[in-house]
Design a protein around this motif. Sequence first.
Motif, PDB file in Angstrom:
ATOM      1  N   ARG A   1      -0.406  28.610 -65.881  1.00  0.00           N
ATOM      2  CA  ARG A   1      -1.100  27.664 -66.761  1.00  0.00           C
ATOM      3  C   ARG A   1      -0.088  26.999 -67.712  1.00  0.00           C
ATOM      4  N   GLY A   2      -0.151  25.675 -67.786  1.00  0.00           N
ATOM      5  CA  GLY A   2       0.727  24.923 -68.666  1.00  0.00           C
ATOM      6  C   GLY A   2       2.147  24.775 -68.150  1.00  0.00           C
TER       7      GLY A   2
ATOM      8  N   ASP B   1      -2.572  25.060 -63.964  1.00  0.00           N
ATOM      9  CA  ASP B   1      -3.830  24.718 -64.622  1.00  0.00           C
ATOM     10  C   ASP B   1      -3.574  24.182 -66.030  1.00  0.00           C
ATOM     11  N   GLY B   2      -4.350  23.205 -66.408  1.00  0.00           N
ATOM     12  CA  GLY B   2      -4.296  22.686 -67.767  1.00  0.00           C
ATOM     13  C   GLY B   2      -3.179  21.701 -68.040  1.00  0.00           C
ATOM     14  N   VAL B   3      -2.343  21.388 -67.055  1.00  0.00           N
ATOM     15  CA  VAL B   3      -1.231  20.459 -67.277  1.00  0.00           C
ATOM     16  C   VAL B   3      -1.760  19.028 -67.319  1.00  0.00           C
TER      17      VAL B   3
ATOM     18  N   TYR C   1      14.822  24.743 -57.692  1.00  0.00           N
ATOM     19  CA  TYR C   1      13.474  24.571 -58.232  1.00  0.00           C
ATOM     20  C   TYR C   1      13.408  25.287 -59.574  1.00  0.00           C
ATOM     21  N   ALA C   2      13.024  24.568 -60.629  1.00  0.00           N
ATOM     22  CA  ALA C   2      12.949  25.142 -61.972  1.00  0.00           C
ATOM     23  C   ALA C   2      11.495  25.239 -62.414  1.00  0.00           C
ATOM     24  N   LEU C   3      11.138  26.395 -62.967  1.00  0.00           N
ATOM     25  CA  LEU C   3       9.811  26.609 -63.536  1.00  0.00           C
ATOM     26  C   LEU C   3       9.905  26.331 -65.032  1.00  0.00           C
ATOM     27  N   LEU C   4       9.189  25.303 -65.508  1.00  0.00           N
ATOM     28  CA  LEU C   4       9.315  24.840 -66.875  1.00  0.00           C
ATOM     29  C   LEU C   4       7.947  24.661 -67.506  1.00  0.00           C
ATOM     30  N   SER C   5       7.899  24.746 -68.835  1.00  0.00           N
ATOM     31  CA  SER C   5       6.693  24.398 -69.563  1.00  0.00           C
ATOM     32  C   SER C   5       6.487  22.887 -69.501  1.00  0.00           C
ATOM     33  N   GLU C   6       5.224  22.454 -69.396  1.00  0.00           N
ATOM     34  CA  GLU C   6       4.980  21.011 -69.408  1.00  0.00           C
ATOM     35  C   GLU C   6       5.443  20.383 -70.728  1.00  0.00           C
ATOM     36  N   ASP C   7       5.478  21.190 -71.797  1.00  0.00           N
ATOM     37  CA  ASP C   7       5.951  20.684 -73.082  1.00  0.00           C
ATOM     38  C   ASP C   7       7.457  20.475 -73.100  1.00  0.00           C
ATOM     39  N   GLY C   8       8.152  21.065 -72.139  1.00  0.00           N
ATOM     40  CA  GLY C   8       9.608  21.023 -72.131  1.00  0.00           C
ATOM     41  C   GLY C   8      10.203  20.028 -71.166  1.00  0.00           C
ATOM     42  N   VAL C   9       9.460  18.979 -70.822  1.00  0.00           N
ATOM     43  CA  VAL C   9      10.002  17.921 -69.966  1.00  0.00           C
ATOM     44  C   VAL C   9       9.645  16.563 -70.547  1.00  0.00           C
ATOM     45  N   VAL C  10      10.460  15.563 -70.230  1.00  0.00           N
ATOM     46  CA  VAL C  10      10.194  14.178 -70.636  1.00  0.00           C
ATOM     47  C   VAL C  10      10.385  13.273 -69.421  1.00  0.00           C
ATOM     48  N   HIS C  11       9.680  12.158 -69.409  1.00  0.00           N
ATOM     49  CA  HIS C  11       9.813  11.200 -68.320  1.00  0.00           C
ATOM     50  C   HIS C  11      11.149  10.456 -68.422  1.00  0.00           C
ATOM     51  N   LEU C  12      11.670  10.057 -67.261  1.00  0.00           N
ATOM     52  CA  LEU C  12      12.966   9.396 -67.204  1.00  0.00           C
ATOM     53  C   LEU C  12      12.834   7.879 -67.289  1.00  0.00           C
ATOM     54  N   PRO C  13      13.820   7.204 -67.883  1.00  0.00           N
ATOM     55  CA  PRO C  13      13.875   5.743 -67.769  1.00  0.00           C
ATOM     56  C   PRO C  13      13.962   5.346 -66.296  1.00  0.00           C
TER      57      PRO C  13
END
Length: 337
Positions: free
Chosen positions: A27-28, A74-76, A117-129
């Motif tokens: 989740r998340g 879930d919840g992303v 493959y990296a498992l990351l929090s959805e809060d810990g990523v940003v979209h790319l230019p």
Amino acid sequence: MKLYRLNPGHGLAGLTRHEHDEPEPGRGQVVVRMRANSIGFRDLMVLADNYPLPITPGVVPGCEGAGEVVAVGDGVTRVAVGDRVAATVFPRWLDGPFRRENAAQLGTGVDGVLTEYALLSEDGVVHLPEHLSFEEAAALPLAAVTAWNALTTGEPLRPGATVLTLGSGAVSLFTLQFAALAGARVIVTTSSAAKTERLRALGAAEVINYRANPTWWERVRAVTGGRGVDRVVDPAGPLEQSLRSVAAGGDVALVGRWLSGAAGAAPVDPALLFSSAATLHRIATGSRAHFVELNRAVAAHRLRPVIDRVFPFDEVPEAFAHCASGGGFGKVVISHG
């Protein structure tokens, strides 16, 4: 999947390649198929176990990477499968001042991104230019965010201001690019005559060779008409010379590299601190909000990072060795192909 693990304090011998099952998101969480990474001085400190944050033995190293979201838990809601994203160095530091509870950093206390493959929090990523390749985007999370934080903390950087950045490492190159975009006059120090024209091509108004000018602050004062600069971004030191270079009421941004025991970390006379009339800021990378802001600027101006050399994922040890050899210009990047 393939990944690297780290036994800190053993140098390159402590960097080993392993195979592991692909992660499943909870989740998340999101799974990112990494397409590129970058490394730098910070990673060499981690290899040597000479880093201010604790390093977990066996951790997956690397704090800079970009790739594509391939699964979400879930919840992303912030990202979706297919999105191009970069990881944030401090996944819990979303905005505001840095706090101890946000100190978990990729590649030291928690698994990083030198993996397929990296498992990351959805809060810990940003979209790319959109205009950047994965290899270019992988150069942003550490050095670019640090430079952005250093330029935006304190008094606003106005067009016509003068910025001094020390050395031609990745943080200074991003500082030069961002400050020039903001309309600032940028002064850069370097020890390499060969890099002078490359720095000028990126927008440097003045380049000072600190080997030829050991008391380079005098040259900084001379080229600013005796006034000094409005802001110093200092990843190299000596702090004494930075304080002598800054104008009254200016800002000095101390970048985290100081913690490595650089020569510039020598004690400074409190009288000089007082008489400089400058404000000192401690800069340790930046938050997700910093990353989002800089990405807007990068996209608007279609800025491209300076890349020194690209290595394939199977040659990560060679990439570290190249980084350690010094003399490069720009970020060392690892491509997953």
